[in-house]
Enzyme design. Structure first.
Site, PDB file in Angstrom:
ATOM      1  N   ASP A 162       0.826  -0.743   0.425  1.00 40.50           N
ATOM      2  CA  ASP A 162       0.129   0.222  -0.452  1.00 40.50           C
ATOM      3  C   ASP A 162       1.334   0.779  -0.263  1.00 40.50           C
ATOM      4  O   ASP A 162       0.261   2.081  -0.959  1.00 40.50           O
ATOM      5  CB  ASP A 162      -1.180  -0.205   0.679  1.00 40.50           C
ATOM      6  CG  ASP A 162      -1.925  -1.291   1.606  1.00 40.50           C
ATOM      7  OD1 ASP A 162      -2.571  -2.111   0.564  1.00 40.50           O
ATOM      8  OD2 ASP A 162      -2.698  -1.577   2.498  1.00 40.50           O
TER       9      ASP A 162
HETATM   10  P1  ADP Z   1       3.016  -6.446  -0.624  1.00 41.80           P
HETATM   11  O1  ADP Z   1       2.484  -6.095   0.929  1.00 41.80           O
HETATM   12  O2  ADP Z   1       1.838  -6.023  -1.506  1.00 41.80           O
HETATM   13  O3  ADP Z   1       2.545  -8.165  -0.796  1.00 41.80           O
HETATM   14  P2  ADP Z   1       5.157  -6.500  -1.564  1.00 41.80           P
HETATM   15  O4  ADP Z   1       5.802  -7.141   0.096  1.00 41.80           O
HETATM   16  O5  ADP Z   1       5.803  -6.984  -2.700  1.00 41.80           O
HETATM   17  O6  ADP Z   1       4.113  -5.424  -1.679  1.00 41.80           O
HETATM   18  O7  ADP Z   1       5.875  -5.015  -0.750  1.00 41.80           O
HETATM   19  C1  ADP Z   1       6.393  -3.618  -1.540  1.00 41.80           C
HETATM   20  C2  ADP Z   1       7.305  -3.339  -1.505  1.00 41.80           C
HETATM   21  O8  ADP Z   1       7.607  -3.142  -0.134  1.00 41.80           O
HETATM   22  C3  ADP Z   1       8.650  -3.617  -2.194  1.00 41.80           C
HETATM   23  O9  ADP Z   1       8.849  -3.363  -3.457  1.00 41.80           O
HETATM   24  C4  ADP Z   1       9.760  -2.557  -1.224  1.00 41.80           C
HETATM   25  O10 ADP Z   1      10.304  -2.112  -2.306  1.00 41.80           O
HETATM   26  C5  ADP Z   1       9.043  -2.793   0.141  1.00 41.80           C
HETATM   27  N1  ADP Z   1       9.706  -4.118   0.731  1.00 41.80           N
HETATM   28  C6  ADP Z   1       8.787  -5.356   1.334  1.00 41.80           C
HETATM   29  N2  ADP Z   1       9.654  -5.779   2.106  1.00 41.80           N
HETATM   30  C7  ADP Z   1      10.802  -5.530   2.002  1.00 41.80           C
HETATM   31  C8  ADP Z   1      11.731  -5.447   3.304  1.00 41.80           C
HETATM   32  N3  ADP Z   1      11.945  -6.674   3.787  1.00 41.80           N
HETATM   33  N4  ADP Z   1      12.640  -4.812   2.651  1.00 41.80           N
HETATM   34  C9  ADP Z   1      12.850  -3.535   2.212  1.00 41.80           C
HETATM   35  N5  ADP Z   1      11.463  -2.814   0.903  1.00 41.80           N
HETATM   36  C10 ADP Z   1      11.226  -4.165   0.810  1.00 41.80           C
HETATM   37 MG    MG Z   2      -0.524  -5.204  -1.497  1.00 43.94          MG
END
Ligand code: ADP
Ligand code: MG
Ligand code: MG
Length: 320
Positions: A275
Site C-alpha cells: 500500500d
Molecule cells: P505487498 O505488501 O503487497 O505484498 P510487497 O511485499 O511486494 O507488497 O512489498 C512492496 C514493496 O515494499 C517492495 O517492492 C519493496 O520496495 C518494499 N519492501 C517489502 N519488503 C521489504 C523489505 N523486507 N525490505 C525493504 N523493502 C521492502
Molecule cells: Mg499489497
C-alpha cells in the site's frame, strides 16, 4: 487468542459470526488502533509526499466512534475524506493478533461493503471527481460497487489527460472477481500488484500466460486491449525484497528495479508495504517524475512504512 478464535498464526481472513467478539476482546488487551483500509493507506501515503490538499479519499463508514477515529487519523495525515455514512453497518475493522513475528488478520468489512453509486454521483462528490486528474482504485472495491469503479475508469478515459490506476489488491480478486477485474482492464493506465497477485491473475486467465514468470505476466498485462490509446499502459509488480518489475506497453523488455534491503532489526512490520509502495509510486506519477524515480519513491515510502507498526509513516515528516 489464536485458539479462542480458531485463527492461524499467519493468515488473513474475513470474519465470520464466531469472530465478532474478537474486536472488543482485543480492545480490552494491550493494543494499538491504526487507521487502515488498503486504498486509504495508499491515499495517506501519497498525501505524505504531495503538497497539502492533493489527495481525496472516498469510501464508506458507519456511524460510530471508529469512523471518528478514521476521520481524525486522516485529518492528521492531511488527507481529505468524503465518506458515505451507512446507518445499518458499523465501520469496518481488521483485528490483528500478533504472536512474535506472526500476525493473523481478521477483517469485518461491515460498512466498507456498503459503498453506493448514489454517493459517487451526488452533485458534491461528482464535482470533486470531475476536478480530479488521477484516479486510484483498490481491487478490493470490485467486491463492493463495480459501477463506481467503472464510472471513474470511464471519466478518466473520456479525458485523455486523466490517469486511471488500479491495484490488484489480493490473489482472491483475480480468482473470484475475474470478470469484474477484466471489465476494468481496458481502462488501466497503470496497474500495480505484487508477485502472488500477478500469478493469481495469470492462473485465472489460463491459456498461454498461466504459470509464466512475473516479467512475462507483466508484459502480457501491458499488452491487453486499451481504451485510451493515447497513453501506453504501465504494469508495476512488486516482489517483496526482490526487484520491482515494470512493463510498458509496446516495449520489448521489462525494466527491473532492485529493492534496497533494510537491516533486519529495522524491520518492524511489513504489513501494508505494498500500500505504501503504491502511495509513493503514484505521488511520483502525479508529480510528473520518471518511471524509475516513481518506483524509487514507492520503494522509499515502503521502507519508511516497514519501520513502523502497521501502515503508518514516520512523524515528523521525512522528505524523499
Ligand atoms: P505487498 O505488501 O503487497 O505484498 P510487497 O511485499 O511486494 O507488497 O512489498 C512492496 C514493496 O515494499 C517492495 O517492492 C519493496 O520496495 C518494499 N519492501 C517489502 N519488503 C521489504 C523489505 N523486507 N525490505 C525493504 N523493502 C521492502
Ligand atoms: Mg499489497
Ligand atoms: Mg508481499
Amino acid at each position: 487468542m489464536l485458539q479462542k478464535y480458531s485463527l492461524k498464526p499467519n493468515d488473513a481472513i474475513l470474519a465470520e459470526e464466531s469472530h465478532m467478539p474478537l474486536y472488543d476482546d482485543l480492545l480490552s488487551r494491550k493494543h494499538a488502533l491504526i487507521a487502515g483500509g488498503a486504498a486509504q493507506n495508499t491515499a495517506r501515503g501519497a498525501q505524505y509526499i504531495l503538497p497539502a490538499d492533493s489527495v481525496l479519499y472516498i469510501g464508506c463508514v458507519g456511524q460510530d466512534e471508529y469512523a471518528e477515529k478514521l476521520r481524525s487519523a486522516c485529518a492528521a495525515a492531511g488527507l481529505r475524506v468524503e465518506y458515505r455514512v451507512d446507518d445499518t453497518q458499523p465501520t469496518g475493522r481488521c483485528g490483528v493478533v500478533i504472536t512474535g513475528n506472526n500476525r493473523s488478520l481478521c477483517t469485518h468489512l461491515a460498512a466498507a461493503n456498503e459503498y453506493k453509486m448514489e454517493h459517487l454521483k451526488s452533485p458534491k462528490i461528482w464535482d470533486l471527481v470531475q476536478k480530479a486528474k488521477f484516479y486510484y482504485v483498490g481491487g478490493f472495491h470490485l467486491t463492493v460497487c463495480v459501477p463506481a469503479v467503472m464510472a471513474l475508469a470511464e471519466e478518466a478515459a473520456a479525458h485523455p489527460d486523466k490517469v486511471f490506476v488500479m491495484n490488484l489488491s489480493a490473489p482472491f480478486i483475480a480468482q473470484f472477481f475475474k470478470q469484474q477485474l477484466e471489465d476494468t482492464s481496458p481502462y488501466w493506465d497503470y496497474v500495480i500488484g505484487n508477485e502472488t497477485e500477478a500469478a493469481a491473475w495469470a492462473e485465472a486467465q489460463g491459456g498461454d500466460v498461466k504459470g509464466k514468470s512475473v516479467p512475462e505476466i507483466a508484459m502480457h498485462m501491458a499488452g491487453l486491449k486499451k481504451v485510451n490509446e493515447g497513453r501506453k499502459r504501465t504494469v508495476v509488480i512488486t516482489q517483496g525484497t526482490e526487484s520491482t518489475v515494470v512493463a510498458v506497453q509496446g516495449e520489448e523488455k521489462v525494466r527491473e528495479y532492485p529493492v534496497r534491503t533494510i537491516a533486519k532489526e529495522e524491520i518492524y512490520d511489513t504489513n501494508g508495504a505494498g500500500d505504501a509502495f503504491a502511495g509513493g509510486f503514484v505521488a511520483g506519477i502525479v508529480e510528473g517524475k520518471s518511471l524509475e524515480e516513481s518506483v524509487d519513491m514507492g520503494q522509499w515510502l515502503a521502507r519508511l512504512s516497514i519501520k513502523e507498526l502497521g501502515p503508518q509513516f514516520p512523524s515528523p515528516k521525512q522528505t524523499y
